[in-house]
Design a protein around this motif. Structure first.
Motif, PDB file in Angstrom:
ATOM      1  N   GLY A   6       0.795  -1.211   0.000  1.00 26.92           N
ATOM      2  CA  GLY A   6       0.000   0.000   0.000  1.00 26.92           C
ATOM      3  C   GLY A   6       0.828   1.262   0.000  1.00 26.92           C
ATOM      4  N   SER A   7       2.113   1.163  -0.315  1.00 24.55           N
ATOM      5  CA  SER A   7       2.979   2.339  -0.337  1.00 24.55           C
ATOM      6  C   SER A   7       2.722   3.150  -1.596  1.00 24.55           C
ATOM      7  N   ILE A   8       3.433   4.255  -1.727  1.00 24.69           N
ATOM      8  CA  ILE A   8       3.186   5.146  -2.855  1.00 24.69           C
ATOM      9  C   ILE A   8       3.515   4.479  -4.184  1.00 24.69           C
ATOM     10  N   ASP A   9       4.409   3.541  -4.169  1.00 24.89           N
ATOM     11  CA  ASP A   9       4.749   2.806  -5.389  1.00 24.89           C
ATOM     12  C   ASP A   9       4.214   1.380  -5.241  1.00 24.89           C
ATOM     13  N   SER A  10       3.059   1.098  -5.800  1.00 29.10           N
ATOM     14  CA  SER A  10       2.380  -0.188  -5.592  1.00 29.10           C
ATOM     15  C   SER A  10       3.055  -1.335  -6.336  1.00 29.10           C
ATOM     16  N   THR A  11       4.099  -1.032  -7.128  1.00 27.56           N
ATOM     17  CA  THR A  11       4.783  -2.104  -7.866  1.00 27.56           C
ATOM     18  C   THR A  11       5.737  -2.890  -6.980  1.00 27.56           C
ATOM     19  N   CYS A  12       6.010  -2.423  -5.777  1.00 28.97           N
ATOM     20  CA  CYS A  12       6.945  -3.124  -4.892  1.00 28.97           C
ATOM     21  C   CYS A  12       6.232  -4.274  -4.195  1.00 28.97           C
ATOM     22  N   PRO A  13       6.725  -5.495  -4.331  1.00 24.81           N
ATOM     23  CA  PRO A  13       6.056  -6.643  -3.720  1.00 24.81           C
ATOM     24  C   PRO A  13       6.202  -6.645  -2.210  1.00 24.81           C
ATOM     25  N   ASN A  14       5.162  -7.100  -1.548  1.00 25.85           N
ATOM     26  CA  ASN A  14       5.212  -7.207  -0.095  1.00 25.85           C
ATOM     27  C   ASN A  14       5.871  -8.528   0.305  1.00 25.85           C
ATOM     28  N   GLY A  15       6.624  -8.499   1.391  1.00 27.87           N
ATOM     29  CA  GLY A  15       7.224  -9.722   1.903  1.00 27.87           C
ATOM     30  C   GLY A  15       8.678  -9.912   1.536  1.00 27.87           C
ATOM     31  N   LYS A  16       9.191  -9.129   0.598  1.00 31.49           N
ATOM     32  CA  LYS A  16      10.548  -9.354   0.115  1.00 31.49           C
ATOM     33  C   LYS A  16      11.564  -8.403   0.715  1.00 31.49           C
ATOM     34  N   TYR A  17      11.125  -7.189   1.079  1.00 32.22           N
ATOM     35  CA  TYR A  17      12.075  -6.159   1.499  1.00 32.22           C
ATOM     36  C   TYR A  17      11.880  -5.760   2.963  1.00 32.22           C
ATOM     37  N   ILE A  18      12.748  -4.871   3.438  1.00 28.84           N
ATOM     38  CA  ILE A  18      12.774  -4.484   4.843  1.00 28.84           C
ATOM     39  C   ILE A  18      11.428  -3.939   5.309  1.00 28.84           C
ATOM     40  N   GLY A  27      15.528 -13.546   4.191  1.00 22.65           N
ATOM     41  CA  GLY A  27      15.533 -12.368   3.338  1.00 22.65           C
ATOM     42  C   GLY A  27      15.191 -11.108   4.095  1.00 22.65           C
ATOM     43  N   GLN A  28      14.562 -10.166   3.397  1.00 21.77           N
ATOM     44  CA  GLN A  28      14.161  -8.877   3.951  1.00 21.77           C
ATOM     45  C   GLN A  28      15.347  -8.113   4.536  1.00 21.77           C
ATOM     46  N   VAL A  29      16.439  -8.074   3.769  1.00 19.03           N
ATOM     47  CA  VAL A  29      17.632  -7.370   4.236  1.00 19.03           C
ATOM     48  C   VAL A  29      17.977  -6.174   3.347  1.00 19.03           C
ATOM     49  N   THR A  30      17.189  -5.928   2.317  1.00 19.34           N
ATOM     50  CA  THR A  30      17.452  -4.789   1.427  1.00 19.34           C
ATOM     51  C   THR A  30      16.209  -3.911   1.349  1.00 19.34           C
ATOM     52  N   TRP A  31      16.416  -2.693   0.853  1.00 21.42           N
ATOM     53  CA  TRP A  31      15.315  -1.731   0.716  1.00 21.42           C
ATOM     54  C   TRP A  31      14.660  -1.880  -0.659  1.00 21.42           C
ATOM     55  N   ARG A  36      13.270   3.394  -1.343  1.00 21.26           N
ATOM     56  CA  ARG A  36      14.321   4.257  -1.898  1.00 21.26           C
ATOM     57  C   ARG A  36      13.740   5.586  -2.400  1.00 21.26           C
ATOM     58  N   ASN A  37      12.553   5.510  -3.000  1.00 16.41           N
ATOM     59  CA  ASN A  37      11.909   6.742  -3.481  1.00 16.41           C
ATOM     60  C   ASN A  37      11.566   7.670  -2.321  1.00 16.41           C
ATOM     61  N   ILE A  38      11.091   7.077  -1.222  1.00 18.22           N
ATOM     62  CA  ILE A  38      10.784   7.887  -0.035  1.00 18.22           C
ATOM     63  C   ILE A  38      12.057   8.520   0.515  1.00 18.22           C
ATOM     64  N   THR A  39      13.138   7.737   0.539  1.00 18.82           N
ATOM     65  CA  THR A  39      14.401   8.223   1.089  1.00 18.82           C
ATOM     66  C   THR A  39      14.951   9.404   0.295  1.00 18.82           C
ATOM     67  N   LYS A  40      14.775   9.358  -1.009  1.00 21.02           N
ATOM     68  CA  LYS A  40      15.269  10.463  -1.844  1.00 21.02           C
ATOM     69  C   LYS A  40      14.666  11.793  -1.407  1.00 21.02           C
ATOM     70  N   ASN A  41      13.382  11.769  -1.038  1.00 19.80           N
ATOM     71  CA  ASN A  41      12.738  12.995  -0.567  1.00 19.80           C
ATOM     72  C   ASN A  41      13.191  13.361   0.842  1.00 19.80           C
ATOM     73  N   LEU A  42      13.466  12.323   1.659  1.00 19.82           N
ATOM     74  CA  LEU A  42      13.895  12.601   3.032  1.00 19.82           C
ATOM     75  C   LEU A  42      15.236  13.319   3.065  1.00 19.82           C
ATOM     76  N   TRP A  43      16.107  13.015   2.105  1.00 18.38           N
ATOM     77  CA  TRP A  43      17.402  13.703   2.064  1.00 18.38           C
ATOM     78  C   TRP A  43      17.199  15.212   1.919  1.00 18.38           C
ATOM     79  N   LYS A  44      16.140  15.596   1.228  1.00 19.57           N
ATOM     80  CA  LYS A  44      15.882  17.024   1.007  1.00 19.57           C
ATOM     81  C   LYS A  44      15.176  17.655   2.208  1.00 19.57           C
ATOM     82  N   GLU A  45      14.322  16.842   2.877  1.00 15.49           N
ATOM     83  CA  GLU A  45      13.474  17.399   3.936  1.00 15.49           C
ATOM     84  C   GLU A  45      14.094  17.265   5.329  1.00 15.49           C
ATOM     85  N   LYS A  46      15.000  16.316   5.526  1.00 19.35           N
ATOM     86  CA  LYS A  46      15.539  16.057   6.864  1.00 19.35           C
ATOM     87  C   LYS A  46      17.067  16.190   6.869  1.00 19.35           C
ATOM     88  N   PRO A  47      17.589  17.393   7.027  1.00 23.55           N
ATOM     89  CA  PRO A  47      19.051  17.591   6.990  1.00 23.55           C
ATOM     90  C   PRO A  47      19.783  16.852   8.099  1.00 23.55           C
TER      91      PRO A  47
END
Length: 325
Positions: A6-18, A27-31, A36-47
């Motif tokens: 249910g994240s902003i990018d619905s193409t990401c499968p559930n159960g595989k990632y962190i 498994g579930q050891v990678t993002w 990653r898309n959320i993190t890109k925005n966080l770099w700009k918003e959270k110094p």
């Protein structure tokens, strides 16, 4: 950060990632791309994300930084040390190094069952000359640096449990041996070599009644798997107890784990009128459902030139063979 389901990018499968909203044992050891898309925005918003996690009063740049382990923390934090942290128990031990890069199995004398943690850390010893990297057991790399080990770190004496057995036909009992790495009176994790071993023993005094057959043992495990899967509404596994639901596979030298891994009969529906039945080892499914997917240590698994082979730490080995050989 949001869950992949249910994240902003619905193409990401559930159960595989962190950020899956379900926790699995493997498994579930990678993002995911979603995270990653959320993190890109966080770099700009959270110094504050650019802040360094180090103490200002020290000149050591690696005191609190992950980089001090050079992406291989398992070299200093062994599988046993990881089990100690996971169970918060200094007496915790590793059950086996087999599949440790996918799922770490721990035990403690205080509780009579195994516990399944996530994958072992990168750099964790997983076999002779091999270490975990990215969930795989790979040949040890020689980096341009050396971790600092202390010459005063030494192994304790081996401590042996009593002989135990599951009383399967043609099988033997096993004695579990453990030791710990110490620095003076303190436990540490810097010694080279195994800290867990399995030795065969005579179980005739323990198995006074009729022994269980391999067929009975596999039927029990495969039926348990079938029932748990059906409770989850998954119908692609179908087992018939009268139709040999499980078996012990033949020993293969190149895959020494095969004869010590439970194989279950699976039905795959090809069409409305045709199904294909085949045996396979559902290790991942059984581990996810907290079912032991291996035969007990001491189980007979092969015979060659008059010499019997037995399962030890989930490998089919000659009776007098050392796991290190």
């Amino acid at each position: 950060m949001e869950h992949d389901n249910g994240s902003i990018d619905s193409t990401c499968p559930n159960g595989k990632y962190i950020m899956s909203d379900w926790q699995y044992l493997r498994g579930q050891v990678t993002w995911s791309a979603c995270s990653r898309n959320i993190t890109k925005n966080l770099w700009k918003e959270k110094p504050c994300l650019f802040d360094h996690t180090r103490r200002e009063e020290t000149d050591d740049p690696y005191v609190l930084g992950h980089s001090r382990y050079h992406d291989l923390p398992g070299r200093e934090w062994t599988a046993k040390a990881q089990c100690e942290l996971f169970l918060r128990d200094k007496d915790a031990n590793v059950v086996t190094l087999h599949d440790v890069c996918q799922v770490l199995q721990c035990e403690t004398p205080d509780r009579n069952r195994n516990f399944f943690a996530g994958p072992a850390l990168d750099g964790t010893n997983c076999a002779l000359g091999k270490e975990c990297r990215g969930g795989e057991c790979m040949a040890v790399i020689t980096p341009p640096y050396i971790f600092s080990y202390c010459e005063d770190d030494n192994w304790s004496e081996w401590k042996e449990d009593s002989c135990k057995s599951n009383c399967l036909t043609k099988s033997k009992g096993v004695v579990i041996k453990r030791r710990f790495c110490k620095h003076g009176i303190y436990k540490t994790a810097s010694c080279d070599g195994p800290y867990y071993d399995v030795v065969l023993c005579n179980d005739s005094s323990l198995c006074t009644e009729e022994r269980f057959t391999i067929a009975e043992y596999t039927a029990l495990k495969c039926t348990e798997l079938s029932l748990k899967i059906k409770r989850q509404g998954k119908e692609y596994f179908k087992y018939e107890p009268l139709n040999e639901p499980g078996k012990q596979a033949s020993h293969v030298v190149e895959e020494p784990w095969r004869a010590c891994t439970i194989h279950c009969l699976r039905e795959e529906e090809i069409s409305a009128n045709y199904s294909l039945f085949f045996f396979y080892a559902p290790r991942q499914e059984m581990l996810d459902l907290k079912i032991e997917p291996y035969f007990p240590d001491g189980t007979w698994c092969h015979e060659k030139d008059g010499q019997n082979y037995y399962c030890r730490q989930h490998y089919c080995l000659p009776e007098n063979n050392s796991i290190e050989e």
